[in-house]
Scaffold this motif. Structure first.
Motif, PDB file in Angstrom:
ATOM      1  N   ALA A 159      -5.986 -16.473  -2.824  1.00 45.42           N
ATOM      2  CA  ALA A 159      -5.777 -15.177  -3.457  1.00 45.42           C
ATOM      3  C   ALA A 159      -4.298 -14.851  -3.371  1.00 45.42           C
ATOM      4  N   TRP A 160      -3.813 -14.088  -4.320  1.00 47.09           N
ATOM      5  CA  TRP A 160      -2.375 -13.842  -4.427  1.00 47.09           C
ATOM      6  C   TRP A 160      -2.086 -12.353  -4.465  1.00 47.09           C
ATOM      7  N   MET A 161      -1.068 -11.972  -3.712  1.00 48.82           N
ATOM      8  CA  MET A 161      -0.517 -10.621  -3.759  1.00 48.82           C
ATOM      9  C   MET A 161       0.891 -10.728  -4.340  1.00 48.82           C
ATOM     10  N   ILE A 162       1.135 -10.031  -5.428  1.00 45.66           N
ATOM     11  CA  ILE A 162       2.458 -10.058  -6.043  1.00 45.66           C
ATOM     12  C   ILE A 162       3.013  -8.633  -6.050  1.00 45.66           C
ATOM     13  N   GLY A 163       4.113  -8.406  -6.764  1.00 44.48           N
ATOM     14  CA  GLY A 163       4.697  -7.081  -6.812  1.00 44.48           C
ATOM     15  C   GLY A 163       5.665  -6.841  -5.673  1.00 44.48           C
ATOM     16  N   GLU A 164       5.699  -5.611  -5.182  1.00 47.01           N
ATOM     17  CA  GLU A 164       6.622  -5.225  -4.118  1.00 47.01           C
ATOM     18  C   GLU A 164       6.049  -5.605  -2.756  1.00 47.01           C
ATOM     19  N   HIS A 165       6.918  -6.058  -1.869  1.00 51.09           N
ATOM     20  CA  HIS A 165       6.531  -6.307  -0.483  1.00 51.09           C
ATOM     21  C   HIS A 165       6.477  -4.954   0.221  1.00 51.09           C
ATOM     22  N   GLY A 166       5.329  -4.297   0.095  1.00 46.72           N
ATOM     23  CA  GLY A 166       5.216  -2.946   0.623  1.00 46.72           C
ATOM     24  C   GLY A 166       4.243  -2.130  -0.200  1.00 46.72           C
ATOM     25  N   GLU A 167       4.577  -0.859  -0.415  1.00 44.04           N
ATOM     26  CA  GLU A 167       3.658   0.064  -1.059  1.00 44.04           C
ATOM     27  C   GLU A 167       3.312  -0.336  -2.491  1.00 44.04           C
ATOM     28  N   GLY A 168       4.182  -1.063  -3.156  1.00 43.97           N
ATOM     29  CA  GLY A 168       3.949  -1.441  -4.544  1.00 43.97           C
ATOM     30  C   GLY A 168       3.345  -2.820  -4.712  1.00 43.97           C
TER      31      GLY A 168
END
Length: 310
Positions: free
Chosen positions: A168-177
């Motif tokens: 599974a992948w998490m992209i975007g901002e390293h944090g709230e975004g």
């Protein structure tokens, strides 16, 4: 042999990255640089004995900022001490000063290597460095693998499976975004659609991991995960494998984002980022990416405004 200089090598993450490189594929000259020379000497004394357990002719030593000038990879893990906080963004101004000082020797040196940014907030710092105009985006990589690892672990807990079987992948901002890609989850290679309860459990784990960890007030960060993940990323660069990993990269139209650095899937090789891999995202996921870009650019704009006013 690839020369890897770790600035902040006396700290937990820097020393963990060095240690994990000793067992990675490829051969490395590992140079630890820090303002705490005795701690560097301590790590080197320890790790040079560990070389006797390895199969490759790696070397590890202490060094100076001048070692960065001919490095293949410069790892930036130097930062202000971790403290109780609600967001990584509180460190932006102080850590930008540290990053600027660390990179200053490279700016006019003809540096041809790759800069790997571990210092937070990574996306804003990447964007800020790239705006200075001297380092091409393909040679500037921000570490964001932990976000995807936490999402995979949260999904594994929700499904009752081992995290190694979850992709599974998490992209975007390293944090709230951050933007979880629920449309691309597989378990054991098979696509999986989470129920609303399973998604809520996975989100609770991934979204709140940082807050729970910082609330412990342990004074340490994600030393072991980041150290191992950094070594794996450097290994992919050193072996020119074309491995696809999540990393923060300044985007030039990919995913509808221009000029901001965000976490995306990237193919890496000896010269850094070969290409940004563009997957088909849902409208909600694309919206999340655009909102993350707005957050990152606003943070850097605010920092630039403050600097200009001084």
């Amino acid at each position: 042999m690839m020369k890897v200089v770790i600035i902040g090598g006396a700290g937990g993450i820097g020393s963990s990255a060095a240690f994990n490189l000793l067992s990675a594929q490829g051969t490395y000259e590992i140079v630890l640089v820090d303002t705490r020379p005795y701690m560097i000497t301590s790590h080197v004394m320890d790790q040079e004995n560990a070389l006797a357990l390895g199969a490759t002719p790696d070397t590890v030593r202490g060094g100076t900022p001048e070692d960065t000038l001919d490095a293949d990879v410069v790892v930036l893990s130097a930062a202000v001490p971790l403290r109780l906080n609600s967001s990584r963004s509180v460190f932006l101004a102080d850590n930008a000063s540290i990053v600027g000082q660390c990179l200053r020797p490279l700016k006019d040196s003809g540096f041809g290597g790759v800069v790997l940014m571990l210092t937070n907030p990574v996306d804003a710092l990447m964007t800020w460095v790239h705006r200075q105009g001297w380092l091409p985006r393909h040679r500037l990589i921000g570490y964001t693998l932990n976000d995807s690892l936490r999402l995979r672990t949260g999904i594994a807990y929700a499904l009752g499976v081992h995290p190694r079987n979850v992709d599974a992948w998490m992209i975007g901002e390293h944090g709230e975004g951050q933007v979880p890609l629920y449309s691309r989850i597989t378990v054991g290679g098979e696509p999986v659609v989470l129920t609303s309860e399973q998604r809520a459990a996975a989100e609770e784990y991934a979204d709140n991991w940082y807050a729970r960890h910082v609330a412990l007030d342990s004074g340490r960060t994600s030393t072991w995960t980041t150290g191992l993940g950094t070594a794996r990323l450097i290994e992919a660069v050193a072996t020119d494998s074309g491995t696809v990993l999540p990393a923060s990269v300044v985007l030039d139209g990919e995913y509808g984002v221009h000029g901001a650095s965000l976490g995306v899937p990237v193919e890496v090789g000896r010269d850094g980022v070969r290409r940004v891999v563009e997957w088909d995202l849902t409208p909600g996921e694309l919206h999340g990416m655009q909102q993350a870009a707005v957050r990152v650019e606003a943070a850097v704009d605010d920092m630039d405004d403050v600097s200009a006013a001084r």
